[in-house]
Design a protein around this motif. Sequence first.
Motif, PDB file in Angstrom:
ATOM      1  N   PRO A  29      17.826 -47.374  -8.784  1.00  0.00           N
ATOM      2  CA  PRO A  29      16.393 -47.490  -8.502  1.00  0.00           C
ATOM      3  C   PRO A  29      16.019 -47.022  -7.096  1.00  0.00           C
ATOM      4  O   PRO A  29      14.991 -46.363  -6.917  1.00  0.00           O
ATOM      5  CB  PRO A  29      16.122 -48.981  -8.687  1.00  0.00           C
ATOM      6  N   ALA A  30      16.853 -47.339  -6.106  1.00  0.00           N
ATOM      7  CA  ALA A  30      16.554 -46.881  -4.745  1.00  0.00           C
ATOM      8  C   ALA A  30      16.700 -45.372  -4.629  1.00  0.00           C
ATOM      9  O   ALA A  30      15.902 -44.703  -3.978  1.00  0.00           O
ATOM     10  CB  ALA A  30      17.475 -47.574  -3.747  1.00  0.00           C
ATOM     11  N   ALA A  31      17.713 -44.810  -5.282  1.00  0.00           N
ATOM     12  CA  ALA A  31      17.944 -43.370  -5.198  1.00  0.00           C
ATOM     13  C   ALA A  31      16.813 -42.581  -5.848  1.00  0.00           C
ATOM     14  O   ALA A  31      16.436 -41.506  -5.366  1.00  0.00           O
ATOM     15  CB  ALA A  31      19.273 -43.020  -5.866  1.00  0.00           C
ATOM     16  N   LEU A  32      16.241 -43.118  -6.917  1.00  0.00           N
ATOM     17  CA  LEU A  32      15.196 -42.420  -7.662  1.00  0.00           C
ATOM     18  C   LEU A  32      13.787 -42.861  -7.268  1.00  0.00           C
ATOM     19  O   LEU A  32      12.813 -42.410  -7.867  1.00  0.00           O
ATOM     20  CB  LEU A  32      15.407 -42.614  -9.161  1.00  0.00           C
ATOM     21  N   ARG A  69      13.540 -35.708  -5.901  1.00  0.00           N
ATOM     22  CA  ARG A  69      12.266 -34.988  -5.839  1.00  0.00           C
ATOM     23  C   ARG A  69      12.420 -33.577  -6.420  1.00  0.00           C
ATOM     24  O   ARG A  69      11.569 -33.115  -7.183  1.00  0.00           O
ATOM     25  CB  ARG A  69      11.782 -34.927  -4.395  1.00  0.00           C
ATOM     26  N   ALA A  70      13.484 -32.904  -6.039  1.00  0.00           N
ATOM     27  CA  ALA A  70      13.703 -31.544  -6.523  1.00  0.00           C
ATOM     28  C   ALA A  70      13.880 -31.501  -8.040  1.00  0.00           C
ATOM     29  O   ALA A  70      13.475 -30.527  -8.693  1.00  0.00           O
ATOM     30  CB  ALA A  70      14.922 -30.938  -5.828  1.00  0.00           C
ATOM     31  N   ASP A  71      14.455 -32.572  -8.593  1.00  0.00           N
ATOM     32  CA  ASP A  71      14.693 -32.626 -10.039  1.00  0.00           C
ATOM     33  C   ASP A  71      13.504 -33.181 -10.812  1.00  0.00           C
ATOM     34  O   ASP A  71      13.576 -33.328 -12.038  1.00  0.00           O
ATOM     35  CB  ASP A  71      15.925 -33.494 -10.336  1.00  0.00           C
ATOM     36  N   GLY A  72      12.415 -33.531 -10.124  1.00  0.00           N
ATOM     37  CA  GLY A  72      11.246 -34.085 -10.804  1.00  0.00           C
ATOM     38  C   GLY A  72      11.448 -35.487 -11.327  1.00  0.00           C
ATOM     39  O   GLY A  72      10.817 -35.894 -12.307  1.00  0.00           O
ATOM     40  N   LEU A  73      12.304 -36.269 -10.658  1.00  0.00           N
ATOM     41  CA  LEU A  73      12.630 -37.620 -11.119  1.00  0.00           C
ATOM     42  C   LEU A  73      12.194 -38.700 -10.127  1.00  0.00           C
ATOM     43  O   LEU A  73      12.554 -39.862 -10.286  1.00  0.00           O
ATOM     44  CB  LEU A  73      14.149 -37.741 -11.354  1.00  0.00           C
ATOM     45  N   TRP A  74      11.397 -38.321  -9.129  1.00  0.00           N
ATOM     46  CA  TRP A  74      11.066 -39.269  -8.064  1.00  0.00           C
ATOM     47  C   TRP A  74      10.001 -40.277  -8.502  1.00  0.00           C
ATOM     48  O   TRP A  74       8.960 -39.914  -9.044  1.00  0.00           O
ATOM     49  CB  TRP A  74      10.575 -38.521  -6.830  1.00  0.00           C
ATOM     50  N   ALA A  75      10.266 -41.553  -8.264  1.00  0.00           N
ATOM     51  CA  ALA A  75       9.286 -42.640  -8.410  1.00  0.00           C
ATOM     52  C   ALA A  75       8.561 -42.590  -9.750  1.00  0.00           C
ATOM     53  O   ALA A  75       7.335 -42.716  -9.817  1.00  0.00           O
ATOM     54  CB  ALA A  75       8.282 -42.589  -7.251  1.00  0.00           C
ATOM     55  N   LEU A  76       9.310 -42.454 -10.820  1.00  0.00           N
ATOM     56  CA  LEU A  76       8.708 -42.216 -12.139  1.00  0.00           C
ATOM     57  C   LEU A  76       7.738 -43.315 -12.577  1.00  0.00           C
ATOM     58  O   LEU A  76       6.694 -43.002 -13.176  1.00  0.00           O
ATOM     59  CB  LEU A  76       9.811 -42.028 -13.179  1.00  0.00           C
ATOM     60  N   PRO A  77       7.985 -44.620 -12.306  1.00  0.00           N
ATOM     61  CA  PRO A  77       7.057 -45.638 -12.800  1.00  0.00           C
ATOM     62  C   PRO A  77       5.925 -45.967 -11.831  1.00  0.00           C
ATOM     63  O   PRO A  77       5.112 -46.846 -12.127  1.00  0.00           O
ATOM     64  CB  PRO A  77       7.958 -46.860 -12.988  1.00  0.00           C
ATOM     65  N   LEU A  78       5.856 -45.279 -10.688  1.00  0.00           N
ATOM     66  CA  LEU A  78       4.844 -45.603  -9.688  1.00  0.00           C
ATOM     67  C   LEU A  78       3.594 -44.753  -9.902  1.00  0.00           C
ATOM     68  O   LEU A  78       3.649 -43.687 -10.508  1.00  0.00           O
ATOM     69  CB  LEU A  78       5.417 -45.405  -8.286  1.00  0.00           C
ATOM     70  N   PRO A  79       2.436 -45.229  -9.432  1.00  0.00           N
ATOM     71  CA  PRO A  79       1.163 -44.559  -9.755  1.00  0.00           C
ATOM     72  C   PRO A  79       1.128 -43.100  -9.310  1.00  0.00           C
ATOM     73  O   PRO A  79       1.515 -42.762  -8.182  1.00  0.00           O
ATOM     74  CB  PRO A  79       0.125 -45.399  -8.993  1.00  0.00           C
ATOM     75  N   ALA A  80       0.630 -42.252 -10.193  1.00  0.00           N
ATOM     76  CA  ALA A  80       0.558 -40.820  -9.890  1.00  0.00           C
ATOM     77  C   ALA A  80      -0.374 -40.545  -8.716  1.00  0.00           C
ATOM     78  O   ALA A  80      -0.110 -39.650  -7.902  1.00  0.00           O
ATOM     79  CB  ALA A  80       0.092 -40.052 -11.130  1.00  0.00           C
ATOM     80  N   GLU A  81      -1.464 -41.330  -8.593  1.00  0.00           N
ATOM     81  CA  GLU A  81      -2.410 -41.093  -7.512  1.00  0.00           C
ATOM     82  C   GLU A  81      -1.821 -41.426  -6.140  1.00  0.00           C
ATOM     83  O   GLU A  81      -2.380 -41.034  -5.111  1.00  0.00           O
ATOM     84  CB  GLU A  81      -3.684 -41.911  -7.733  1.00  0.00           C
ATOM     85  N   LEU A  82      -0.680 -42.116  -6.129  1.00  0.00           N
ATOM     86  CA  LEU A  82      -0.011 -42.438  -4.875  1.00  0.00           C
ATOM     87  C   LEU A  82       1.211 -41.557  -4.636  1.00  0.00           C
ATOM     88  O   LEU A  82       1.935 -41.738  -3.653  1.00  0.00           O
ATOM     89  CB  LEU A  82       0.415 -43.909  -4.863  1.00  0.00           C
ATOM     90  N   GLY A  83       1.479 -40.626  -5.553  1.00  0.00           N
ATOM     91  CA  GLY A  83       2.620 -39.738  -5.399  1.00  0.00           C
ATOM     92  C   GLY A  83       3.775 -40.039  -6.324  1.00  0.00           C
ATOM     93  O   GLY A  83       4.839 -39.404  -6.219  1.00  0.00           O
ATOM     94  N   GLY A  84       3.596 -40.995  -7.236  1.00  0.00           N
ATOM     95  CA  GLY A  84       4.656 -41.324  -8.181  1.00  0.00           C
ATOM     96  C   GLY A  84       4.540 -40.531  -9.466  1.00  0.00           C
ATOM     97  O   GLY A  84       3.698 -39.647  -9.617  1.00  0.00           O
ATOM     98  N   GLY A  85       5.408 -40.873 -10.426  1.00  0.00           N
ATOM     99  CA  GLY A  85       5.433 -40.156 -11.693  1.00  0.00           C
ATOM    100  C   GLY A  85       4.406 -40.624 -12.695  1.00  0.00           C
ATOM    101  O   GLY A  85       4.145 -39.932 -13.684  1.00  0.00           O
ATOM    102  N   GLY A  86       3.820 -41.814 -12.491  1.00  0.00           N
ATOM    103  CA  GLY A  86       2.747 -42.291 -13.343  1.00  0.00           C
ATOM    104  C   GLY A  86       3.158 -42.773 -14.719  1.00  0.00           C
ATOM    105  O   GLY A  86       2.295 -42.975 -15.582  1.00  0.00           O
ATOM    106  N   LEU A  87       4.452 -43.014 -14.955  1.00  0.00           N
ATOM    107  CA  LEU A  87       4.863 -43.505 -16.269  1.00  0.00           C
ATOM    108  C   LEU A  87       4.401 -44.946 -16.469  1.00  0.00           C
ATOM    109  O   LEU A  87       4.600 -45.788 -15.589  1.00  0.00           O
ATOM    110  CB  LEU A  87       6.385 -43.469 -16.418  1.00  0.00           C
ATOM    111  N   PRO A  88       3.803 -45.267 -17.617  1.00  0.00           N
ATOM    112  CA  PRO A  88       3.494 -46.673 -17.902  1.00  0.00           C
ATOM    113  C   PRO A  88       4.787 -47.463 -18.076  1.00  0.00           C
ATOM    114  O   PRO A  88       5.849 -46.888 -18.362  1.00  0.00           O
ATOM    115  CB  PRO A  88       2.696 -46.603 -19.204  1.00  0.00           C
ATOM    116  N   PHE A  89       4.694 -48.777 -17.916  1.00  0.00           N
ATOM    117  CA  PHE A  89       5.890 -49.616 -17.965  1.00  0.00           C
ATOM    118  C   PHE A  89       6.622 -49.469 -19.287  1.00  0.00           C
ATOM    119  O   PHE A  89       7.863 -49.443 -19.326  1.00  0.00           O
ATOM    120  CB  PHE A  89       5.517 -51.079 -17.713  1.00  0.00           C
ATOM    121  N   SER A  90       5.889 -49.373 -20.395  1.00  0.00           N
ATOM    122  CA  SER A  90       6.540 -49.260 -21.701  1.00  0.00           C
ATOM    123  C   SER A  90       7.404 -48.010 -21.792  1.00  0.00           C
ATOM    124  O   SER A  90       8.464 -48.014 -22.442  1.00  0.00           O
ATOM    125  CB  SER A  90       5.493 -49.259 -22.814  1.00  0.00           C
TER     126      SER A  90
END
Length: 402
Positions: free
Chosen positions: A96-99, A59-80
């Motif tokens: 994957p669990a750590a990030l 979280r501190a490094d800005g790498l948390w949950a990158l492929p998960l929806p931004a509206e739910l607290g993730g990074g919002g990256l599309p699968f591609s």
Amino acid sequence: MAGSRTTDDAAPQPSGELTELRERVGRFIRTRVIPQEPVLDAGGPAAVAALQELHAHARADGLWALPLPAELGGGGLPFSAYAQLAEAEGASDHGPAALGSAPLLDVTMLARHAGSRIRERYLEPLVAGEIRTCYAMTEPDVPGTDPFLTGTRAEREVDGTWRITGRKWFTSGAATADLVTVLARTSGAPGDRGGLSLLLVPTDSPGFRIVRELPVLGAAGQYEIELDGVGVSGDHLIGAEGGALAIAGERLALGRTLRCLRWLGQAQRAFDLMCERAATRNGSRGPLAGHQLVQQHVFDALLALRTTRPLVHEAVALIAAGQDARTEVGLAKVAAARMLQQVTDSAIQVHGAAGLGPDTALPALFRGGRAARILDGPDELHITAVARRILRGYGPSVVTPG
């Protein structure tokens, strides 16, 4: 690492921003996750504490949950885009669990197919890493490649709740999960091609229990579970009643492709270890790198990596575009599983006895490579499915039943 440049010329070229993000993810895995692997592998309270610390760093490094929806607290990256990072993230099984990207399959499934109450109750805590999920599909004494033989049953009560009875096994992470998605028969009998549904079950429900752990070639993390009349409310049905296989098909296509990306990362890690060993290990005749048979191992491993990577990214592109990727996923899954086993085997051979011991990650990587040829369907399943699909294009008479 010296060999990491081999990833750059075989996959679609990411943007500068995505390249920088991929480098940050790779650095996080190398410097934070890999040093913690012995603790994480051992499990228990120390592993829980280590994982929580990794979550805080991510979280501190800005790498948390990158492929998960931004509206739910993730990074919002599309699968591609995430696919360009997944290889670096997957170099460690714990990446994957750590990030925070490990719940991608469950978040995707629930966001698409769960009712509003389930989405509101579980999605944000799932993305935040506050709860964990697992998936229970296969059963003892039932071929995992034939879900129509599923014997676990879910009966609807007069008040609309479901009562689930059955046993599942090789359920990853069940011992620490808060929720488990269960494939159960809601109508018909085992063998029928319809009547299968998915239900979301809280693991603290009365009647749910862990039967035993099922070590895979000595590695922990898989479990056999029992559901003895477990009750869940009617809104815990995922998708339509009887619609499990369509949802499971979506999940498997994405899950298999994610595994392939992560296997590429693990194979790259083994390749780097092999090359570093060859370049630095000296014998009476000089460094190992000067031996032609060692050079053969390096060449064959590099060839396997570079020929597999485009197959995986072809599947990624089709899934990201919402197109039929069954053939491409089948090819990629078999190729990536074989490749991981081949590359790690070569790396062990170059290390000699040191490759069999606890001082490198190679035994774990090799174990993962062997298991990969069975996980999410054995090689034989994908080979026959792809071949039949291709042959049907040349005329139905050339495809024999069975």
